[in-house]
Design an enzyme around this catalytic site. Structure first.
Site, PDB file in Angstrom:
ATOM      1  N   GLU A  78     -22.533   8.782 -72.781  1.00 42.35           N
ATOM      2  CA  GLU A  78     -21.945   8.277 -71.780  1.00 42.35           C
ATOM      3  C   GLU A  78     -21.066   7.015 -72.172  1.00 42.35           C
ATOM      4  O   GLU A  78     -19.778   6.430 -72.079  1.00 42.35           O
ATOM      5  CB  GLU A  78     -22.619   7.788 -70.537  1.00 42.35           C
ATOM      6  CG  GLU A  78     -21.918   7.047 -69.526  1.00 42.35           C
ATOM      7  CD  GLU A  78     -22.595   6.753 -68.249  1.00 42.35           C
ATOM      8  OE1 GLU A  78     -22.087   6.258 -66.987  1.00 42.35           O
ATOM      9  OE2 GLU A  78     -23.949   6.936 -68.383  1.00 42.35           O
ATOM     10  N   ASP A  98     -27.256  10.466 -71.363  1.00 47.43           N
ATOM     11  CA  ASP A  98     -27.083   9.690 -70.522  1.00 47.43           C
ATOM     12  C   ASP A  98     -28.187   8.650 -70.919  1.00 47.43           C
ATOM     13  O   ASP A  98     -29.346   9.027 -70.620  1.00 47.43           O
ATOM     14  CB  ASP A  98     -26.955  10.012 -69.130  1.00 47.43           C
ATOM     15  CG  ASP A  98     -26.440   8.991 -68.369  1.00 47.43           C
ATOM     16  OD1 ASP A  98     -26.626   7.826 -68.658  1.00 47.43           O
ATOM     17  OD2 ASP A  98     -26.502   9.455 -66.993  1.00 47.43           O
ATOM     18  N   ILE A 100     -29.004   5.622 -69.411  1.00 43.78           N
ATOM     19  CA  ILE A 100     -29.904   5.399 -68.166  1.00 43.78           C
ATOM     20  C   ILE A 100     -28.821   6.227 -67.087  1.00 43.78           C
ATOM     21  O   ILE A 100     -27.862   5.555 -66.747  1.00 43.78           O
ATOM     22  CB  ILE A 100     -29.647   3.557 -68.018  1.00 43.78           C
ATOM     23  CG1 ILE A 100     -30.266   2.977 -69.147  1.00 43.78           C
ATOM     24  CG2 ILE A 100     -30.332   3.593 -66.940  1.00 43.78           C
ATOM     25  CD1 ILE A 100     -30.401   1.329 -69.162  1.00 43.78           C
ATOM     26  N   ASP A 101     -29.423   6.934 -66.530  1.00 41.85           N
ATOM     27  CA  ASP A 101     -28.885   7.683 -65.400  1.00 41.85           C
ATOM     28  C   ASP A 101     -29.398   6.906 -64.084  1.00 41.85           C
ATOM     29  O   ASP A 101     -30.566   6.780 -63.852  1.00 41.85           O
ATOM     30  CB  ASP A 101     -29.101   8.940 -65.250  1.00 41.85           C
ATOM     31  CG  ASP A 101     -28.475   9.925 -64.234  1.00 41.85           C
ATOM     32  OD1 ASP A 101     -27.202   9.662 -64.219  1.00 41.85           O
ATOM     33  OD2 ASP A 101     -29.070  10.475 -63.207  1.00 41.85           O
ATOM     34  N   THR A 103     -27.838   3.522 -63.416  1.00 40.43           N
ATOM     35  CA  THR A 103     -27.506   2.189 -63.708  1.00 40.43           C
ATOM     36  C   THR A 103     -27.608   1.325 -62.699  1.00 40.43           C
ATOM     37  O   THR A 103     -28.427  -0.042 -62.766  1.00 40.43           O
ATOM     38  CB  THR A 103     -26.234   1.871 -64.803  1.00 40.43           C
ATOM     39  OG1 THR A 103     -26.338   2.850 -65.827  1.00 40.43           O
ATOM     40  CG2 THR A 103     -26.161   0.258 -65.221  1.00 40.43           C
ATOM     41  N   ASP A 230     -24.529  13.534 -66.883  1.00 39.83           N
ATOM     42  CA  ASP A 230     -25.356  13.599 -65.607  1.00 39.83           C
ATOM     43  C   ASP A 230     -25.944  14.901 -65.381  1.00 39.83           C
ATOM     44  O   ASP A 230     -27.120  14.926 -64.765  1.00 39.83           O
ATOM     45  CB  ASP A 230     -24.679  13.144 -64.482  1.00 39.83           C
ATOM     46  CG  ASP A 230     -23.710  11.846 -64.599  1.00 39.83           C
ATOM     47  OD1 ASP A 230     -24.497  10.825 -64.866  1.00 39.83           O
ATOM     48  OD2 ASP A 230     -22.847  11.606 -64.249  1.00 39.83           O
TER      49      ASP A 230
END
Length: 284
Positions: A78, A98, A100-101, A103, A230
């Site tokens: 990402e 990702d 930190i999905d 954030t 995601d």
């Protein structure tokens, strides 16, 4: 000219899986340590699309660790893409990340935050690892081998009556008027008769929304405006838990189309797809 298919044996897949689990846990520890600390916050596409120094740090950790093990593999991350990097899915083994999905959840200390690592081979996701690091819940799947949470197999609800469903959706980062009109219309479509579901939730993490479908704690999830990182890993977890993953129009899922519909049964998926209005977005 068609790409040649890549041949990977089961032992190699298992090594990739074990490595992804180890790295996800290591990355999750970095996120967990940073969770309660003050954060330097920036924005990307708009004022509600947030990024922190931890997002970038964790992505560097994940990609750096994977490159040591698999130097010939490709990567879609990402933060790398946001900085102008490639988002090209080919037949070559490709890690989709990702860091930190969720954030915005991370910034606000809302504990639905996940590290997402998927591996696609020949454009098909073969491994999915989602680590909900604040809650210490590890969701995993290998294609054809089932879905698991902390080592225990999980299954979708199998609910077929959409009026009894618990639905998950999101506002999305983009709040453009045209998009919000469709979001609000779809919200009313599932909330009011004739569908009138039991309830609607928003967790703020696409990956954990999908994992909620996989573990049977929710029955339907749809969202527009998300990205391949995601949904790649968590989408496989849904499928391996017996769920259905579609484009919201009812067609096959397209990982690069930036929209998803997941359900615990084919019946609910088909019912929802007939009523939801779709949003067309630029592809990843």
């Amino acid at each position: 000219m068609a790409e040649d298919l890549v041949q990977v044996d089961d032992q190699d897949i298992q090594h990739c899986f074990d490595t992804a689990v180890r790295i996800a846990r290591n990355a999750g520890e970095v996120v967990r340590v940073a969770f309660h600390k003050e954060k330097n916050i920036d924005t990307k596409s708009c004022g509600t699309d947030l990024v922190t120094e931890t997002d970038k740090q964790v992505e560097e950790l994940i990609i750096g660790s994977l490159k040591k093990e698999f130097p010939s593999h490709s990567f879609i991350g990402e933060e790398t893409v946001s900085a102008g990097g490639s988002c090209n899915l080919t037949n070559n083994p490709t890690w989709i990340i990702d860091p930190i999905d969720g954030t915005t959840n991370f910034v606000h200390r809302f504990p639905y935050v996940a590290v997402c690592i998927g591996l696609a081979i020949n454009k098909k996701v073969e491994i999915g690892v989602i680590y909900s690091c604040i809650r210490d819940e590890l969701y995993t799947a290998r294609r054809g081998s089932g879905a698991f949470r902390n080592g225990k197999q999980i299954h979708c609800s199998g609910l077929t009556d959409i009026s009894k469903a618990l639905v998950i959706t999101e506002l999305g980062a983009s709040r453009e008027l045209a998009n919000m009109e469709v979001v609000n219309k779809n919200f009313r479509t599932v909330a009011e008769p004739p569908i009138r579901v039991h309830g609607i939730r928003m967790l703020g993490s696409a990956a954990l929304n999908l994992c909620s479908i996989a573990e049977g704690s929710a029955d339907l999830y749809y969202e527009f405006g998300i990205h391949v990182w995601d949904i790649a890993a968590a989408g496989l977890i849904v499928e391996e838990a017996g769920g259905v993953l579609l484009d919201p129009s009812g067609g096959p899922i397209d990982l690069m189309a930036r929209r998803v519909l997941a359900a615990g049964s084919q019946e609910i998926a088909e019912k929802a797809s007939k009523h939801l209005e779709c949003i067309d977005l630029p592809r990843d």
